[in-house]
Write a protein that holds these residues in place. Structure first.
Motif, PDB file in Angstrom:
ATOM      1  N   UNK A   1      -1.745  -0.212   6.458  1.00  0.00           N
ATOM      2  CA  UNK A   1      -3.367  -0.030   6.796  1.00  0.00           C
ATOM      3  C   UNK A   1      -4.188  -1.196   6.475  1.00  0.00           C
ATOM      4  N   UNK A   2      -4.216  -1.312   5.140  1.00  0.00           N
ATOM      5  CA  UNK A   2      -5.353  -2.266   4.685  1.00  0.00           C
ATOM      6  C   UNK A   2      -5.001  -3.544   5.285  1.00  0.00           C
TER       7      UNK A   2
ATOM      8  N   UNK B   1       2.203   2.835   3.456  1.00  0.00           N
ATOM      9  CA  UNK B   1       1.572   2.960   4.533  1.00  0.00           C
ATOM     10  C   UNK B   1       0.123   2.626   4.255  1.00  0.00           C
ATOM     11  N   UNK B   2      -0.444   2.866   3.071  1.00  0.00           N
ATOM     12  CA  UNK B   2      -1.640   2.403   2.638  1.00  0.00           C
ATOM     13  C   UNK B   2      -1.559   0.801   2.508  1.00  0.00           C
TER      14      UNK B   2
ATOM     15  N   UNK C   1     -11.582  -1.802  -1.012  1.00  0.00           N
ATOM     16  CA  UNK C   1     -10.203  -2.730  -0.688  1.00  0.00           C
ATOM     17  C   UNK C   1      -9.424  -1.744   0.360  1.00  0.00           C
ATOM     18  N   UNK C   2      -9.771  -0.495   0.600  1.00  0.00           N
ATOM     19  CA  UNK C   2      -9.160   0.272   1.404  1.00  0.00           C
ATOM     20  C   UNK C   2      -9.741   0.637   2.781  1.00  0.00           C
ATOM     21  N   UNK C   3      -8.902   0.722   3.653  1.00  0.00           N
ATOM     22  CA  UNK C   3      -9.348   0.671   5.161  1.00  0.00           C
ATOM     23  C   UNK C   3      -9.395   2.264   5.599  1.00  0.00           C
ATOM     24  N   UNK C   4      -8.107   3.038   5.515  1.00  0.00           N
ATOM     25  CA  UNK C   4      -8.215   4.493   5.821  1.00  0.00           C
ATOM     26  C   UNK C   4      -8.824   5.435   4.839  1.00  0.00           C
TER      27      UNK C   4
ATOM     28  N   UNK D   1      -5.658  -3.279   9.105  1.00  0.00           N
ATOM     29  CA  UNK D   1      -6.636  -2.721   9.841  1.00  0.00           C
ATOM     30  C   UNK D   1      -6.547  -1.499  10.695  1.00  0.00           C
ATOM     31  N   UNK D   2      -5.635  -0.821  10.560  1.00  0.00           N
ATOM     32  CA  UNK D   2      -4.919   0.153  11.465  1.00  0.00           C
ATOM     33  C   UNK D   2      -4.933   1.529  10.681  1.00  0.00           C
ATOM     34  N   UNK D   3      -4.646   2.721  11.592  1.00  0.00           N
ATOM     35  CA  UNK D   3      -4.382   3.926  10.775  1.00  0.00           C
ATOM     36  C   UNK D   3      -3.268   4.370  11.326  1.00  0.00           C
ATOM     37  N   UNK D   4      -2.226   5.058  10.277  1.00  0.00           N
ATOM     38  CA  UNK D   4      -1.129   5.631  10.410  1.00  0.00           C
ATOM     39  C   UNK D   4      -1.195   6.970  10.324  1.00  0.00           C
ATOM     40  N   UNK D   5      -0.538   7.809  10.980  1.00  0.00           N
ATOM     41  CA  UNK D   5      -0.900   9.403  10.634  1.00  0.00           C
ATOM     42  C   UNK D   5       0.484  10.095  10.500  1.00  0.00           C
TER      43      UNK D   5
ATOM     44  N   UNK E   1      -2.447   3.165  -5.385  1.00  0.00           N
ATOM     45  CA  UNK E   1      -2.288   4.679  -5.136  1.00  0.00           C
ATOM     46  C   UNK E   1      -2.034   5.628  -6.227  1.00  0.00           C
TER      47      UNK E   1
ATOM     48  N   UNK F   1      -9.978  11.714  16.325  1.00  0.00           N
ATOM     49  CA  UNK F   1     -10.956  12.431  15.558  1.00  0.00           C
ATOM     50  C   UNK F   1     -12.387  11.644  15.128  1.00  0.00           C
TER      51      UNK F   1
ATOM     52  N   UNK G   1      -7.218   9.113   4.355  1.00  0.00           N
ATOM     53  CA  UNK G   1      -6.044   9.264   3.672  1.00  0.00           C
ATOM     54  C   UNK G   1      -6.215   9.426   1.980  1.00  0.00           C
ATOM     55  N   UNK G   2      -7.202   8.519   1.581  1.00  0.00           N
ATOM     56  CA  UNK G   2      -7.189   8.698   0.082  1.00  0.00           C
ATOM     57  C   UNK G   2      -7.785  10.037  -0.461  1.00  0.00           C
TER      58      UNK G   2
END
Lengths: 92, 362
Positions: free
Chosen positions: A51-52, A47-48, B43-46, A55-59, B191, A91, B49-50
């Motif tokens: 996302x990277x 998932x990460x 490096x990370x977008x979200x 450039x999206x978010x997964x939930x 991760x 959010x 989550x981290x």
């Protein structure tokens, strides 16, 4: 969209090989848990990575509807096309 | 020829005291997340989550060998390892002094020092540096053990007890110093490394053990130990040694391995000693992480309070690698209200992948 889906599948294959030490093939019909033997950490890494790259978010909610590689490809492609529909975006 | 029943063998070594020490610098989990967020963002977008990964390990904060703002300045393996040698020697000295005082002994009473760590390397090894600070006798024996990781708290205690069966008039120290923060690879944004940076903390412990013939020795006795090796599990946990230091290997399969094996391993060991799981009153489990502790509880069908000391230690200081199970042991010795005849079981797992069980009797 077809091109984008190919790109997502290629990225899933790259993550599987380079980050998850997966030795076999990765095909759309495969089950993420049963066939690719992904555990919770493996799913997070996947998932990460997606996302990277996109450039999206997964939930968590997204995870409920994803069973196969093809499901994941469709989800990511749809999210790239319409990022504001992601539940988590509400959010922020 | 008749052998004594388990726990009544007169050659059994004693655990006299366990010292524990934590470095001076403390940071809450939220402070650490704030410090790491900027690095993750490269490096990370979200990032949410981290942050969740760091909160899910249920650690409230960690003690660190250095102030939080000193870590970005450690760019190379040499810089990290130099800091490790300096700080592990200081913390090691502190914990050995404390443990000897609790055991009412001096450094001159020590015959053998087992030194365990997996977070830094030194030659001469740290127990030699401690000898110069503490003045052990010139004939003290040294066994530095590197690479057992989290299992080394229990395995080191078992090896010290093996030695004391052969030399029942001797006293041995098991010294564990783990400065996990100094292994952090800031440039490794994988991760597993991010989870490790949320879970592991710094600390040191020292167990003082005496053989059965040492006058005045008292405390729970080490009745037996059992090592278990799981074949073909090399990539479950460990280090990849890279130019910048130790890059963590951490698989989510650890809790499943515990669920699959630990019950049979424990029962086989206890049956050999003429015991059942229900005979164990004090469980001293390594604080691997929330899912590992849950796996211990489920596989061994433990009461909810059985691992309360392990849970509290995890929340208060994080996973201290080999020092963790010794922290829990020290707290059990001092706070569990154990009565003569009580049985205890130390249990830890680590790279190999492997497990070590140590049977104790008060």
């Amino acid at each position: 969209m077809v091109e984008l889906e190919k790109e997502v599948l290629a990225e899933i294959r790259r993550i599987a090989v380079e980050e998850l030490e997966w030795k076999g093939a990765v095909e759309p019909q495969q089950d993420l848990l049963r066939d690719l033997q992904l555990d919770s950490l493996g799913l997070t890494v996947l998932a990460v990575g997606l996302e990277n790259r996109f450039r999206i978010r997964l939930s968590e909610e997204d995870a409920q509807e994803v069973k196969t590689v093809a499901d994941l490809v469709r989800l990511v492609a749809n999210r790239v096309a319409a990022p504001s529909r992601a539940p988590v975006e509400a959010r922020s | 020829m008749h052998s004594a029943p388990p726990g009544h063998d007169r050659s059994l070594p004693y655990i006299r005291a366990v010292g524990r020490a934590l470095p001076a610098h403390y940071a809450t989990q939220e402070q650490l997340i704030a410090a790491l967020r900027e690095v993750w963002a490269t490096r990370h977008f979200n990032l949410d989550r981290l942050e969740e990964l760091h909160r899910n390990v249920q650690v409230k904060g960690r003690y660190l060998a250095l102030p939080v703002d000193a870590y970005p300045g450690l760019a190379t393996f040499q810089q990290r390892n130099d800091a490790w040698i300096r700080e592990s020697t200081l913390l090691g000295e502190q914990v050995v002094r404390q443990a000897l005082e609790r055991a009412e002994l001096t450094a001159r009473d020590v015959d053998h020092v087992f030194f365990v760590t997996v977070t830094g390397i030194a030659t001469p090894s740290v127990e030699a540096r401690l000898a110069n600070l503490l003045r052990f006798r010139e004939d003290f024996k040294r066994t530095p053990i590197f690479g057992l990781g989290c299992v080394a708290g229990a395995a080191g205690l078992a090896r010290a007890a093996d030695y004391l069966r052969a030399f029942p008039s001797h006293t041995a120290l098991l010294v564990s110093v783990e400065l996990c923060s100094l292994t952090l690879q800031r440039e490794d944004l994988s991760i597993p490394n991010i989870i490790a940076s949320g879970l592991f903390g710094d600390g040191a412990a020292c167990a003082v053990l005496s053989g059965a013939e040492v006058p005045g020795a008292k405390g729970p006795r080490v009745v037996a130990s059992r090592s278990v090796f799981y074949p073909d599990t090399e990539r479950i946990m460990g280090w990849d040694v890279v130019d910048s230091g130790f890059k963590v290997i951490l698989s989510a399969k650890v809790p499943q391995l515990v669920k699959d094996h630990v019950r049979r391993n424990v029962e086989d060991f206890l049956v050999e000693q003429g015991l059942r799981r229900s005979d164990i009153r004090h469980w001293v489990a390594h604080t691997g992480g929330p899912r590992v502790l849950q796996a211990f509880e489920e596989a061994l069908e433990l009461e909810s309070s059985a691992l309360s000391r392990s849970w509290a230690s995890l929340q208060e200081v994080g996973n201290l690698s080999s020092s963790s199970v010794l922290f829990v042991l020290g707290e059990t010795l001092e706070q569990a209200g154990a009565r003569p005849g009580d049985w205890g079981l130390m249990l830890a797992m680590g790279p190999g992948f492997c497990a070590e069980m140590v049977l104790l009797r008060w």
